[in-house]
Design an enzyme around this catalytic site. Structure first.
Site, PDB file in Angstrom:
ATOM      1  N   ARG A 187       0.825  -1.213   0.000  1.00  0.00           N
ATOM      2  CA  ARG A 187       0.000   0.000   0.000  1.00  0.00           C
ATOM      3  C   ARG A 187       0.862   1.267   0.000  1.00  0.00           C
ATOM      4  O   ARG A 187       0.424   2.300  -0.488  1.00  0.00           O
ATOM      5  CB  ARG A 187      -0.947   0.001   1.200  1.00  0.00           C
ATOM      6  CG  ARG A 187      -2.198  -0.827   0.942  1.00  0.00           C
ATOM      7  CD  ARG A 187      -3.128  -0.790   2.142  1.00  0.00           C
ATOM      8  NE  ARG A 187      -4.450  -1.303   1.792  1.00  0.00           N
ATOM      9  CZ  ARG A 187      -5.356  -1.667   2.691  1.00  0.00           C
ATOM     10  NH1 ARG A 187      -5.078  -1.586   3.986  1.00  0.00           N
ATOM     11  NH2 ARG A 187      -6.531  -2.112   2.309  1.00  0.00           N
TER      12      ARG A 187
ATOM     13  N   LYS B  56     -12.081 -10.886   8.152  1.00  0.00           N
ATOM     14  CA  LYS B  56     -13.023  -9.815   8.517  1.00  0.00           C
ATOM     15  C   LYS B  56     -14.415 -10.162   7.975  1.00  0.00           C
ATOM     16  O   LYS B  56     -14.939  -9.501   7.093  1.00  0.00           O
ATOM     17  CB  LYS B  56     -12.568  -8.477   7.921  1.00  0.00           C
ATOM     18  CG  LYS B  56     -11.396  -7.784   8.633  1.00  0.00           C
ATOM     19  CD  LYS B  56     -11.211  -6.383   8.007  1.00  0.00           C
ATOM     20  CE  LYS B  56      -9.937  -5.682   8.425  1.00  0.00           C
ATOM     21  NZ  LYS B  56      -9.705  -4.444   7.640  1.00  0.00           N
TER      22      LYS B  56
ATOM     23  N   GLY C 162      -6.270  -5.450   1.331  1.00  0.00           N
ATOM     24  CA  GLY C 162      -4.939  -5.335   1.911  1.00  0.00           C
ATOM     25  C   GLY C 162      -4.316  -6.702   2.137  1.00  0.00           C
ATOM     26  O   GLY C 162      -3.167  -6.952   1.764  1.00  0.00           O
TER      27      GLY C 162
ATOM     28  N   GLY D 151     -12.675  -4.098   1.588  1.00  0.00           N
ATOM     29  CA  GLY D 151     -14.048  -3.663   1.818  1.00  0.00           C
ATOM     30  C   GLY D 151     -14.483  -2.631   0.781  1.00  0.00           C
ATOM     31  O   GLY D 151     -15.607  -2.668   0.279  1.00  0.00           O
TER      32      GLY D 151
HETATM   33  C1  3PG Z   1      -8.577  -1.849   5.126  1.00  0.00           C
HETATM   34  O1  3PG Z   1      -7.496  -2.350   5.442  1.00  0.00           O
HETATM   35  O2  3PG Z   1      -9.550  -2.538   4.816  1.00  0.00           O
HETATM   36  C2  3PG Z   1      -8.692  -0.360   5.070  1.00  0.00           C
HETATM   37  O3  3PG Z   1      -7.470   0.265   5.374  1.00  0.00           O
HETATM   38  C3  3PG Z   1      -9.790   0.113   5.993  1.00  0.00           C
HETATM   39  O4  3PG Z   1      -9.517  -0.265   7.310  1.00  0.00           O
HETATM   40  P1  3PG Z   1     -10.752  -0.587   8.290  1.00  0.00           P
HETATM   41  O5  3PG Z   1     -11.399  -1.848   7.772  1.00  0.00           O
HETATM   42  O6  3PG Z   1     -10.156  -0.738   9.658  1.00  0.00           O
HETATM   43  O7  3PG Z   1     -11.701   0.605   8.213  1.00  0.00           O
HETATM   44 MG    MG Z   2     -10.756  -4.058   4.914  1.00  0.00          MG
END
Ligand code: 3PG
Ligand code: MG
Length: 394
Positions: free
Chosen positions: A35, A200, A351, A375
């Site tokens: 990134r 996630k 990421g 996301g």
């Molecule tokens: C990610 O890694 O998905 C982005 O940097 C956003 O981070 P977050 O999901 O903690 O908002």
């Molecule tokens: Mg994310």
């Protein structure tokens, strides 16, 4: 049309760049700097054109207070190394040290602010709190550049409220992301295969509702698979599982056409997340009560690879297992290999997923597009309005 940095004068101006430098960390070491590298084209152009560049980002989820484990200091050092120029790191966001650093910034120089999420206002749902913080971020700035695509699905102060207060433009990273991901919102080359995984789960679960309507096949691995396996009545042992997601998974399975959602039929299981513990491949309906699924099994990997091989378009978000540990990387590698070898237009998002393909030795140009956003890309391809983009259009 959104303005890009090519459309605005930057020389001598104070330019606040909202980047997404939320890189995976291993203690105080950067595990993957993809990134940071993805942010270089915009930062280099601004520096070369004589802008006074202020870079800001979040790192992780520190919970609204300073926590040095989430400091951007290592990221500032790495950015300086990659640019071959000093990046001044005052160590605060809107305090006196940051003000002094910004005030003494020369044309072509860079300052990086500390992690925006050290201030609870950044992620607040209260418009006033975010607005006050955004006022402070915007105060010393002549121009705002949106280049943190990975965070643009967040209605956060630096993403949404600051551009409402500034002359704004998009950077090259966001421009490239939008151009590539637009190809997944209309006239998609079919069959359209979506591969979803990762840890996630809560962030991505909602996507099934709309993906069932657009994708021909949805291949599910990683922790994402467990609510679905549980919804089918299978026992998932000690696997990562949020009980509340099982009902939603059952509804998605009902809504989907038969076979549209494909789950792992076998898994690599172990008693804990470690490379040096005994592990075995078991059928998905035979996960031992004291073990957890850490990768999809070889039969599932072959099935997923075959589906990818005949696709016209593939979108992939989320690793198939704990790829950071070699014994659990095979599923993720099989998906990446099938995408790289096939003839489809391929997009890798996220990421962790981007870090996974790099860690496994795949070149970025083996894919049609490697998105820095997980996301964010997932919301974009569903046709949702990203707050960070919406703010630029007003
Ligand atoms: C990610 O890694 O998905 C982005 O940097 C956003 O981070 P977050 O999901 O903690 O908002
Ligand atoms: Mg994310």
């Amino acid at each position: 049309m959104m303005k890009t940095i090519d459309d605005v004068a930057v020389e001598g101006r104070r330019v606040l760049v909202r980047a997404d430098l939320n890189v995976p960390m291993d203690g105080d070491q950067i595990a993957d700097d993809g990134r940071i590298r993805a942010s270089l084209p915009t930062l280099t152009a601004l520096v070369n054109r004589g802008a006074r560049v202020i870079v800001c980002s979040h790192l992780g989820r520190p919970g609204g207070r300073p926590d040095l484990r989430y400091s951007l200091a290592p990221v500032a050092a790495r950015l300086g190394g990659l640019l071959g120029q000093e990046v001044n790191f005052p160590g605060d966001i809107t305090g006196p040290a940051a003000h002094a650093a910004i005030a003494t910034l020369r044309p072509g120089g860079l300052v990086m602010l500390e992690n925006l999420r050290f201030d609870e206002a950044e992620t607040s749902t209260d418009d006033m709190a975010r607005g006050y913080f955004a006022d402070q971020l915007a105060a010393p700035v002549d121009l705002y550049v949106a280049d943190g695509f990975g965070a643009m699905h967040r209605k956060h102060a630096s993403v949404y409220d600051v551009p409402l207060r500034c002359v704004s433009a998009v950077g090259y990273l966001v421009q490239a992301e939008v151009a590539a991901l637009d190809r997944l919102t209309a006239q998609i080359q079919r069959p359209y295969v979506v591969v979803l995984g990762g840890a996630k789960v809560a962030d991505k679960f909602d996507a099934f509702g709309s993906l069932i309507a657009t994708a021909d096949r949805i291949l599910v691995g990683g922790a994402m698979a467990f609510p679905f396996l549980a919804a089918r009545g299978l026992k998932t042992g000690t696997s990562l599982l949020v009980p509340g997601q099982v009902d939603a998974a059952a509804r998605y399975l009902e809504q989907a056409a038969p076979g549209q959602i494909e789950l792992p039929s076998d898994l690599v299981v172990a008693t804990r997340i470690a490379a040096d513990v005994p592990r075995q491949v078991v059928a998905a309906d035979a996960i031992p009560a004291d073990q957890m699924g850490l990768d999809i099994g070889p039969e599932s990997a072959a099935r997923f690879a075959a589906a990818i091989g005949t696709a016209g378009t593939v979108f992939w978000n989320g690793p198939m297992g704990v790829f950071e540990l070699a014994p659990y990387a095979a599923g993720t590698r099989a998906v990446a290999r099938a995408m790289a070898d096939g003839g489809a237009f391929t997009v890798v998002g996220g990421g962790d997923t981007g870090a996974a393909i790099r860690a496994l030795g795949f070149a970025g140009d083996a894919f049609g597009h490697v998105s820095t956003g997980g996301g964010a890309s997932l919301e974009f391809i569903q046709g949702k309005t990203l707050p960070g983009l919406a703010a630029l259009e007003t």
